[in-house]
Motif scaffolding. Structure first.
Motif, mmCIF file in Angstrom:
data_model
loop_
_atom_site.group_PDB
_atom_site.id
_atom_site.type_symbol
_atom_site.label_atom_id
_atom_site.label_comp_id
_atom_site.label_asym_id
_atom_site.label_seq_id
_atom_site.Cartn_x
_atom_site.Cartn_y
_atom_site.Cartn_z
ATOM 1 N N PHE A 112 -5.737 27.297 0.454
ATOM 2 C CA PHE A 112 -4.409 26.739 0.185
ATOM 3 C C PHE A 112 -3.899 25.846 1.313
ATOM 4 O O PHE A 112 -2.822 25.273 1.216
ATOM 5 N N SER A 113 -4.691 25.761 2.358
ATOM 6 C CA SER A 113 -4.226 25.072 3.561
ATOM 7 C C SER A 113 -3.730 23.652 3.276
ATOM 8 O O SER A 113 -2.621 23.289 3.656
ATOM 9 N N PRO A 149 6.021 32.485 9.065
ATOM 10 C CA PRO A 149 7.380 32.047 9.438
ATOM 11 C C PRO A 149 7.809 30.822 8.632
ATOM 12 O O PRO A 149 8.919 30.781 8.095
ATOM 13 N N TRP A 150 6.907 29.845 8.533
ATOM 14 C CA TRP A 150 7.282 28.644 7.793
ATOM 15 C C TRP A 150 7.457 28.935 6.302
ATOM 16 O O TRP A 150 8.366 28.392 5.666
ATOM 17 N N SER A 202 14.606 25.555 2.776
ATOM 18 C CA SER A 202 14.149 24.208 2.432
ATOM 19 C C SER A 202 13.911 24.084 0.924
ATOM 20 O O SER A 202 14.735 23.538 0.202
ATOM 21 N N PHE A 230 -4.642 33.654 7.569
ATOM 22 C CA PHE A 230 -3.984 32.357 7.463
ATOM 23 C C PHE A 230 -2.521 32.533 7.065
ATOM 24 O O PHE A 230 -1.609 31.998 7.698
ATOM 25 N N PHE A 231 -2.301 33.333 6.039
ATOM 26 C CA PHE A 231 -0.922 33.509 5.566
ATOM 27 C C PHE A 231 -0.063 34.250 6.590
ATOM 28 O O PHE A 231 1.139 34.002 6.690
ATOM 29 N N LEU A 287 -0.515 23.441 0.955
ATOM 30 C CA LEU A 287 0.691 23.882 1.646
ATOM 31 C C LEU A 287 1.098 22.887 2.722
ATOM 32 O O LEU A 287 2.284 22.658 2.941
ATOM 33 N N PHE A 312 -0.285 33.891 9.800
ATOM 34 C CA PHE A 312 0.134 32.917 10.806
ATOM 35 C C PHE A 312 1.183 31.945 10.288
ATOM 36 O O PHE A 312 2.098 31.575 11.009
ATOM 37 N N ILE A 313 1.044 31.510 9.028
ATOM 38 C CA ILE A 313 2.028 30.523 8.555
ATOM 39 C C ILE A 313 3.264 31.184 7.933
ATOM 40 O O ILE A 313 4.160 30.487 7.461
ATOM 41 N N GLU A 322 -7.983 34.575 4.252
ATOM 42 C CA GLU A 322 -6.738 34.124 3.617
ATOM 43 C C GLU A 322 -5.546 34.885 4.188
ATOM 44 O O GLU A 322 -4.508 34.315 4.486
ATOM 45 N N LEU A 348 2.886 20.135 1.124
ATOM 46 C CA LEU A 348 4.239 20.611 0.797
ATOM 47 C C LEU A 348 5.138 20.522 2.033
ATOM 48 O O LEU A 348 6.270 20.043 1.965
ATOM 49 N N LEU A 349 4.585 20.952 3.163
ATOM 50 C CA LEU A 349 5.351 20.904 4.414
ATOM 51 C C LEU A 349 5.731 19.461 4.764
ATOM 52 O O LEU A 349 6.872 19.172 5.108
ATOM 53 N N GLY A 371 10.370 28.225 11.765
ATOM 54 C CA GLY A 371 9.600 26.982 11.757
ATOM 55 C C GLY A 371 10.442 25.753 11.462
ATOM 56 O O GLY A 371 11.466 25.832 10.796
ATOM 57 N N VAL A 384 2.521 28.722 13.182
ATOM 58 C CA VAL A 384 2.241 28.058 11.912
ATOM 59 C C VAL A 384 1.246 26.921 12.119
ATOM 60 O O VAL A 384 0.284 26.765 11.352
ATOM 61 N N VAL A 440 12.744 14.828 2.690
ATOM 62 C CA VAL A 440 14.025 15.071 2.020
ATOM 63 C C VAL A 440 15.130 15.064 3.079
ATOM 64 O O VAL A 440 15.064 15.812 4.047
ATOM 65 N N PHE A 458 -2.454 26.253 10.364
ATOM 66 C CA PHE A 458 -2.878 25.049 9.646
ATOM 67 C C PHE A 458 -4.042 24.344 10.338
ATOM 68 O O PHE A 458 -4.886 23.742 9.692
ATOM 69 N N THR A 484 8.548 18.109 2.606
ATOM 70 C CA THR A 484 9.912 18.557 2.913
ATOM 71 C C THR A 484 10.507 17.745 4.066
ATOM 72 O O THR A 484 11.718 17.661 4.197
ATOM 73 N N ILE A 496 16.753 23.151 -1.907
ATOM 74 C CA ILE A 496 16.644 21.873 -2.611
ATOM 75 C C ILE A 496 16.893 22.103 -4.110
ATOM 76 O O ILE A 496 17.667 21.368 -4.743
#
Lengths: 285, 310
Positions: A112-113, B32-33, B41, B26-27, A116, B29-30, B23, A119-120, A158, A101, A126, A105, A123, B45
Motif C-alpha cells: 500500500f506504500s 501517526p499520519w 485532513s 509498515f502500518f 498511501l 510506522f505510518i 505490512e 494520498l499524502l 504528522g 512516517v 488542498v 514510506f 492532501t 475535507i
C-alpha cells in the motif's frame, strides 16, 4: 600601445561595473533593512517624539524604559512563555511523528506504500481553509476550544510536507546500510533510531527550523481557538495590544521588536537551514 | 503473568506469514499520519463538503439546505468584491515579487566579494513575516508621521492616506509583499547558477550584448524556475489573510476585503458555518483551476532542457 590602451579601458570599465554593482547592492540592503531600523528607532522614542514631523531617525536620548513599560502593561512574559511552550511541543511532535512516517514510506516494504504516499501528496494540494471549519467543529465537540490542545495535538500526528521532505532525504541513504544492519541482527526500530536518524540530521534540522518559524509566526490558529487572555500567544497578544494602546506607537514597536527578535537571532545561527527550508517551502506550492 | 502474555503475543506475531509482518510494521510506522489523515485532513475535507450544504451556527442542529449556500454566494455582492480584491492583490503582488526577485537574484549572482553577506541580509525579512511586521508596516504607512510619506515628501511628493484611502489601501498591501521575496529570490538564484557557463560563453563569443544574453540565454534557461515561482506565489497570494486582517480589517469600504478574510468573518464572527464552508470550497476550486491553467500555459512558453520550442 593601442592594445595597452584598450586593456586599460577594459580594466577601468570592469572597475566601474564593480562600483555600480556595489552601489546597487547597498541600495538594496538599505531597502531591506530600513523597516527594521524604523521599528527600532520608534521603539526607543518618547511619546512626543513619535508624533513629530519631520521624524528623527536617532532618538535622543533613547528611551530604553519603553521596553520595560510596554512588556509589563500586558503580560507579555506570559504570552512569550505560551508561544514558547506551543512552539517547542510542536517542533518535537513534528520531528517524532514525521520521521517515523517518513521512515515507513522510505524504508519499509508494503503493497500500500505507493497508494498511501500519493494520498499524502494530494492532501498537500488542498488549501488549509477547506479544513478549518470542520476542525473547529471537531475541537468544539471535544471541548478543546480555548485550550492549547487544538494547537498542540495535531503536530504529533504528522504534517504531510515535512513527511515529504524527510522521506526524500531518507531515500538518498543507501539501502545496503539497512541490509547490513539486519544481517547483524538489528531490529527495524534500531535501524530507524541508530542508523537513519543520525544520518538525517540536516533534514531533521530543516524540519525543526521550518516548524519553529511556522509555529512562532502562526496567527490563524491561536486567533480561532484561543479566547482567554492568559492563553494568548505573542501574535494575538500584539493585536490585542494594538487595539488597546493604538496611540502609543512606541510601546507597540517595542513589543514588535521583542516578538521578532528571537526569530532573527535563531536565523543568524541556523541561516543555512532557514534558507534551504524556506526555499523548499517555496517549491511546495 | 504479564510478561508471559507478552511473549505469547510476540509468538503469535512471529507465526504470522512474513509478508503480513512486514505490512504490520509498515502500518505501525505510518500510523501517526494515518490517524492524522482521518482526523485532521481526509475526514475534515469530506465534512467540509457536507457542512457547505447546511445552515448551521454550530450550536443548533445543522439544517440541510441543498445548494442554497452556493446560490446565495453567487448573488452576494461581497463575495464578488472579495474575489475581485483577491485577484487584484494576486496579480499585483505576483508581478512585483517575480520581477523583484529576478532582479535581486541576478544582482546576487555576481561574483563580488561579500555578496553572501548581502544574500543573508536580503533574505532576513522573509523569516519575520507575521503580525509584528504587519503592525510595523501599518505604522510606516501612517499618512502624517509614517516614514514612507516622509520620504515621498523629501522628493516633493505628497503621499496619499494609504491604508485609509479606498484607492491606495490595496496597493499599500501589495507593495509590502516586495519585502518578503527571500525564498523566490533564492529559488531563482539557484536556477541562475544551474545555467551552464558554456552557453553564456558561446553567446558572448557570438557577440551578444548583455540584453541579448539576458533575453535569449538567461530567460529561456530560467523559464521552468520562473514558472514554478509564479505558480507558487499565485497560490500563496490567493490565500492572503493576515495583512488585511491586521492592517485594515478589510476596509476602508471593503477595499481590502479578500476571500479568506470573508470566510473567516462568516465562520468565526457570525458563526455561519455552512456559508463559510461554501466560500472555502470556491477558494479551493479556484486554486485548483489556477494550477491547471498555469500548467497548460506552461507548455507555450516554458523551455525545458533537451526540448525544442515549437
Amino acid at each position: 600601445m593601442s592594445a595597452n590602451a584598450a586593456g586599460t579601458k577594459k580594466k577601468v570599465g570592469s572597475i566601474l561595473k564593480r562600483v555600480g554593482l556595489y552601489v546597487l547592492l547597498i541600495a538594496g540592503a538599505l531597502l531591506f533593512t530600513l523597516p527594521f531600523l524604523w521599528m527600532l528607532s520608534t521603539s526607543l522614542k518618547p511619546e512626543i517624539e513619535v508624533f513629530r514631523f519631520p521624524p528623527q531617525w536617532i532618538p535622543r536620548p533613547p528611551k530604553w524604559s519603553n521596553y520595560v513599560e510596554a512588556l509589563t502593561i500586558l503580560p507579555f512574559d506570559l504570552f512569550f512563555r505560551n508561544t514558547l511552550t506551543i512552539t517547542v511541543n510542536n517542533v518535537i511532535g513534528n520531528l517524532v511523528s514525521c520521521s517515523l512516517v517518513a521512515f515507513g514510506f522510505a524504508r519499509l516494504e508494503s503493497r500500500f506504500s505507493n497508494v498511501l504516499f500519493i494520498l499524502l501528496l494530494s492532501t498537500m494540494m488542498v488549501p488549509y481553509q477547506v479544513t478549518i471549519i470542520p476542525m473547529f467543529v471537531l475541537f468544539h465537540r471535544l471541548g478543546w476550544v480555548d485550550t492549547f490542545k487544538p494547537l498542540m495535538v495535531p503536530p504529533w500526528l504528522g504534517y504531510p510536507f515535512f513527511i515529504f521532505i524527510l522521506r526524500q532525504f531518507f531515500m538518498t541513504i543507501p539501502l545496503e546500510l539497512d541490509d547490513a544492519a539486519r544481517i547483524d541482527g538489528c531490529s527495524t526500530w534500531r535501524i530507524y533510531w541508530n542508523i537513519i536518524l543520525p544520518l538525517a540530521k540536516p533534514a531533521l534540522t530543516t524540519v525543526a527550523v521550518l516548524g519553529f518559524l511556522g509555529n512562532w509566526n502562526d496567527f490563524m490558529g491561536p486567533l480561532i481557538y484561543i479566547s482567554s487572555q492568559e492563553k494568548y500567544t505573542l501574535a494575538i497578544g500584539l493585536t490585542l495590544f494594538r487595539g488597546q494602546y493604538m496611540s502609543n506607537i512606541a510601546y507597540l514597536m517595542a513589543a514588535s521588536v521583542a516578538t521578532v527578535m528571537p526569530v532573527i537571532i535563531i536565523f543568524f545561527f541556523a541561516q543555512r537551514y532557514f534558507i534551504e527550508g524556506m526555499t523548499l517551502t517555496g517549491l511546495k506550492g | 503473568m504479564q510478561s508471559k502474555s507478552l511473549s505469547q503475543s510476540v509468538g503469535i506475531l512471529q507465526r504470522l506469514p512474513k509478508s503480513w509482518r512486514k505490512e504490520l510494521q509498515f502500518f505501525a510506522f505510518i500510523s501517526p499520519w494515518l490517524l492524522g489523515f482521518i482526523a485532521f485532513s481526509g475526514g475534515p475535507i469530506i465534512a467540509s463538503a457536507v457542512i457547505s450544504f447546511t445552515d448551521w451556527n454550530i450550536l443548533s442542529t445543522p439544517k440541510f439546505v441543498g445548494l442554497a449556500n452556493y446560490q446565495r454566494l453567487v448573488n452576494d455582492p461581497l463575495v464578488w468584491k472579495a474575489l475581485g480584491n483577491t485577484i487584484y492583490y494576486t496579480i499585483g503582488s505576483v508581478i512585483l515579487m517575480t520581477v523583484a526577485s529576478l532582479l535581486t537574484a541576478i544582482l546576487l549572482n555576481q561574483e563580488l566579494r561579500g555578496v553572501r553577506f548581502f544574500r543573508t541580509l536580503y533574505f532576513l525579512p522573509s523569516v519575520t513575516s507575521g503580525v509584528a511586521i504587519a503592525i510595523l508596516f501599518a505604522w510606516m504607512y501612517n499618512p502624517e508621521f509614517g516614514i514612507i510619506n516622509y520620504m515621498l515628501y523629501k522628493i516633493g511628493i505628497v503621499g496619499p492616506n494609504w491604508l485609509f484611502d479606498e484607492f491606495w489601501a490595496m496597493p499599500a498591501i501589495i507593495f509590502m509583499s516586495l519585502w518578503t521575496i527571500g525564498s523566490n529570490m533564492m529559488i531563482i538564484l539557484a536556477g541562475l547558477q544551474d545555467i551552464p557557463q558554456s552557453l553564456v560563453e558561446a553567446a558572448r563569443l557570438d557577440g551578444a550584448n548583455w540584453w541579448q544574453e539576458f533575453r535569449y540565454v538567461t530567460i529561456p534557461m530560467l523559464s521552468p524556475v520562473l514558472f514554478l515561482v509564479i505558480i507558487t506565489s499565485t497560490i500563496n497570494s490567493f490565500q492572503v489573510f493576515l495583512q488585511p486582517y491586521v492592517m485594515t480589517e478589510g476596509g476602508p469600504g471593503n477595499a481590502t476585503l479578500v476571500l479568506v478574510l470573508y470566510l473567516y468573518q462568516n465562520a468565526f464572527l457570525w458563526w455561519k458555518m455552512g456559508y463559510g464552508a461554501a466560500i472555502a470550497w470556491i477558494l479551493a476550486v479556484i486554486i485548483l483551476i489556477l494550477t491547471l491553467i498555469q500548467f497548460r500555459l506552461a507548455g507555450y512558453w516554458v523551455y525545458y532542457e533537451g526540448e525544442r520550442r515549437s
